[in-house]
Design a protein around this motif. Structure first.
Motif: not given
Length: 356
Positions: A205-206, A209-210, A213, A281, A284, A302-303, A306, A309-310
């Motif tokens: 997922l990270v 998203l990275f 984003s 997760s 997301t 997408y940013a 993310f 989620a944080c």
């Protein structure tokens, strides 16, 4: 549960529209040194320079940076902007007699992007257009199938453990009884395998998203795979990093519980964190599927997902505080100090690193 899921989707979704085709100008960037102008190679500088000549006629110059920045033309300040600035190259060349020198000043250059966007998209060879690279799509399909196979295998191996981790009612319940996960041994093989699968899920997922984003986060600029093999290597690296963070978090919880006299809450605390991470997760991941179905292509969407989620991870600390109030007879300030040391401060530090 349905309302919470819909709210999560609404908060994570923004600006659903596709980006126009852009050509990056990063390869033309120059930086000023004692030896003169040199090509930009990730040096620590606060300004970049590039020229605008007749070759850029019929196009726009697009400058993107989420921070405030200044644009100079031939050494004279012309614009101060934030986010996106579009400059007509034809007007620029007409004013500056066919040649202009642009300088962009901003201390946070890692998030700066410059593009050339054609005013008229030519349709040459429309019958056989060149296909865009699909390596990341191929990687995503294979990686999602692998994670799905891992989850199905875990369910077949221990259905009760899987249902315990997916039990949303227990997650938000103030009076939670002990279950199969919190009473089991942390070092049991099935739990370690489950932690590894969660690490692969979070790492995937990270990475996605990275990827989508853009340069919204500094770490995203350091993880830019260009091939399918490179994407798998980045995924394995991120998954290993998440697994190590889980183990370090367990050690931190053990040390803080010993210091504050809460040794009997180590398993309960750690499994609550893992359960919350697993459910966030999955939410997301479902939201990402909706994004792809709707064709979301803006980095801000997408940013924002993310970021949500944080923030949701911090919400788990509030539920944990309520649960500990019901399980212990310690003063409120004592429990709050324990959560600050073991939960809140580490999550803030981790969020600061991820969101920079």
């Amino acid at each position: 549960m349905i309302r919470c899921t819909l709210l999560y989707f609404l908060l994570g979704s923004t600006a659903l529209f596709a980006q126009p085709d852009l050509s990056s100008l990063k390869s033309t960037w120059l930086v000023s040194t004692e030896a003169g102008y040199q090509p930009y190679r990730n040096q620590t500088v606060q300004a970049i320079h590039f020229g605008v000549d007749a070759a850029m006629q019929g196009s726009y110059l697009v400058v993107v940076n989420r921070h405030c920045y200044s644009v100079f033309v031939n050494g004279t300040l012309q614009w101060q902007a934030q986010d996106t600035l579009r400059i007509d190259a034809d007007s620029l060349l007409r004013v500056y007699k066919g040649n202009a020198w642009l300088s962009v000043y901003q201390p946070q250059l890692h998030s700066l992007q410059t593009f050339r966007q054609a005013k008229i998209q030519l349709q040459e060879d429309a019958s056989n257009p060149l296909r865009p690279p699909t390596y990341f799509h191929n990687f995503t399909i294979v990686a999602v199938l692998l994670v799905f196979i891992f989850l199905v295998s875990l369910y077949r191996a221990s259905p009760s453990l899987m249902f315990d981790y997916l039990n949303v009612i227990k997650l938000f319940s103030a009076q939670e009884r002990d279950d199969a996960s919190s009473t089991g041994r942390i070092g049991a093989s099935i739990n370690l395998i489950f932690f590894a699968v969660i690490s692969f899920l979070v790492g995937l997922l990270v990475l996605i998203l990275f990827k989508y984003s853009g340069d919204r986060f500094y770490l995203a600029t350091l993880i830019e795979p260009a091939t399918t093999a490179g994407a798998f290597a980045a995924w394995l690296t991120l998954a290993a990093g998440v697994f190590v963070i889980l183990l370090l978090r367990l050690v931190l919880i053990f040390l803080c519980s010993s210091l504050f006299g809460l040794r009997d809450t180590v398993r309960f605390h750690f499994f609550h964190f893992v359960r919350f991470l697993f459910i966030v997760s999955l939410l997301t991941g479902v939201t990402l599927v909706v994004y792809f179905m709707l064709g979301v292509a803006t980095p801000s969407g997408y940013a924002t997902l993310f970021l949500m989620a944080c923030i949701s991870s911090l919400a788990g600390s509030a539920f944990l505080f309520i649960k500990l109030l019901g399980r212990t007879s310690l003063p409120v300030f004592h429990l709050f100090s324990y959560l600050c040391a073991s939960e809140i401060i580490p999550l803030i530090i981790l969020g600061k690193v991820l969101l920079f």
